[in-house]
Design an enzyme around this catalytic site. Structure first.
Site, PDB file in Angstrom:
ATOM      1  CG  LEU A 107       6.144  -2.940   5.259  1.00  0.00           C
ATOM      2  CD1 LEU A 107       6.579  -1.666   5.938  1.00  0.00           C
ATOM      3  CD2 LEU A 107       5.483  -3.886   6.235  1.00  0.00           C
ATOM      4  CG  HIS A 115      -0.793   0.843  -2.207  1.00  0.00           C
ATOM      5  ND1 HIS A 115       0.465   1.434  -2.187  1.00  0.00           N
ATOM      6  CD2 HIS A 115      -0.707  -0.235  -1.393  1.00  0.00           C
ATOM      7  CE1 HIS A 115       1.264   0.731  -1.408  1.00  0.00           C
ATOM      8  NE2 HIS A 115       0.576  -0.281  -0.905  1.00  0.00           N
ATOM      9  CD  GLN A 141       5.116   1.510  -1.548  1.00  0.00           C
ATOM     10  OE1 GLN A 141       4.568   1.700  -0.475  1.00  0.00           O
ATOM     11  NE2 GLN A 141       6.191   0.741  -1.674  1.00  0.00           N
TER      12      GLN A 141
END
Length: 298
Positions: free
Chosen positions: A90, A200, A249
């Site tokens: 983040l 992730h 990401q």
């Protein structure tokens, strides 16, 4: 020439009372918080200052809260001129405000979309993460691949935090089995984390699609300095490349160890962590032995 890197934390650094001292001490920060409340449509500042730990753990609250705190902390540093920036997961959004790629309001809108999309993905797919300590990265990757082959379920290396600390991500059953095998292979610990889902990892694919649409339509400016992005662990300055890496990401690994190593190789000798807590201070110290200062830790 010695360079100054600014780094920004991700989910997990939140605590009740976060940002209150900055809000009280700086009129510009007060304005920033009020702007955030307006953008989000609720008073996130109240939850940050007096909310319970449980309320702050909700992904759709945690992510904007840490982002707001991190940007506020950065903006209180007089004459801050980063030579390079990076953020952990983040934190990459905070880094992109610090180097001028995104405006605060646009970045907060994207963070809010990301958080809500991730929350939905977590609810649709019960999943988790686990920290593996004192096992070589290659061995962790090898065990993840073996468990995936055996179970047909997702488990991957997700966060390369520092040497000897790697977080894995996947379905609950695959994580449980992987933890047993990690301990058998000599891991000091393999500990399931109190998180809402498999961040992730490929299980975030639905959230990635939602975030991609928002990022692709957003204006990304040319940065004032390079950002070392999680998925590629190298300096990036091209706005289109930054967009693609930011989208990837969500389902790709956070290569924090490799990113810090790349920053040091490119001349970083001073690091400043902006945001709640001191998590990155510890990680950078373990990766590079470099001195880290913190700003806005409460």
């Amino acid at each position: 020439m010695a360079k100054h890197a600014f780094v920004f934390p991700g989910q997990g650094a939140q605590f009740s009372g976060m940002g209150k001292n900055l809000y009280d001490a700086h009129p510009s920060v007060k304005d920033l918080f009020e702007q955030a409340n307006e953008i989000l449509g609720f008073r996130i500042s109240d939850i940050m200052f007096t909310g319970s730990d449980e309320a702050l753990k909700q992904t759709n609250i945690t992510q904007p809260a840490i982002f707001i705190h991190s940007v506020a902390a950065f903006k209180t540093i007089e004459g801050a001129m980063p030579d390079m920036v990076a953020g952990h997961s983040l934190g990459e959004f905070s880094a992109l405000v610090a180097n001028g790629v995104l405006s605060f309001d646009k970045a907060l809108q994207l963070v809010s979309i990301r958080a809500q999309a991730m929350q939905k993905a977590c609810e649709a797919n019960p999943s988790t993460m686990a920290a593996v300590l004192n096992l070589p990265d290659e061995k962790v990757e090898e065990i993840c691949a073996a468990v995936q082959a055996e179970t047909g379920e997702v488990v991957v290396a997700a966060n390369y935090n520092c040497p000897g600390q790697l977080v894995i991500s996947g379905s609950v059953a695959a994580i449980d089995l992987a933890c047993i095998k990690m301990k058998e292979a000599g891991a000091k610990r393999a500990l399931v984390l109190p998180v809402g889902g498999a961040f992730h990892s490929p299980l975030m694919e639905p959230a990635k699609a939602e975030l991609a649409a928002a990022i692709e339509s957003a204006v990304f400016n040319t940065p004032t300095c390079p950002v070392y992005q999680n998925t590629v662990a190298k300096a990036v300055s091209d706005p289109m490349e930054i967009k693609n890496n930011l989208i990837n990401q969500l389902t790709g690994a956070v290569k924090w160890t490799q990113s810090v190593q790349a920053m040091v190789a490119d001349g970083a000798s001073e690091f400043t962590e902006c945001g709640p807590g001191k998590v990155l201070q510890g990680l950078v110290g373990k990766i590079a032995g470099a001195a880290v200062t913190t700003n806005g830790v409460s």
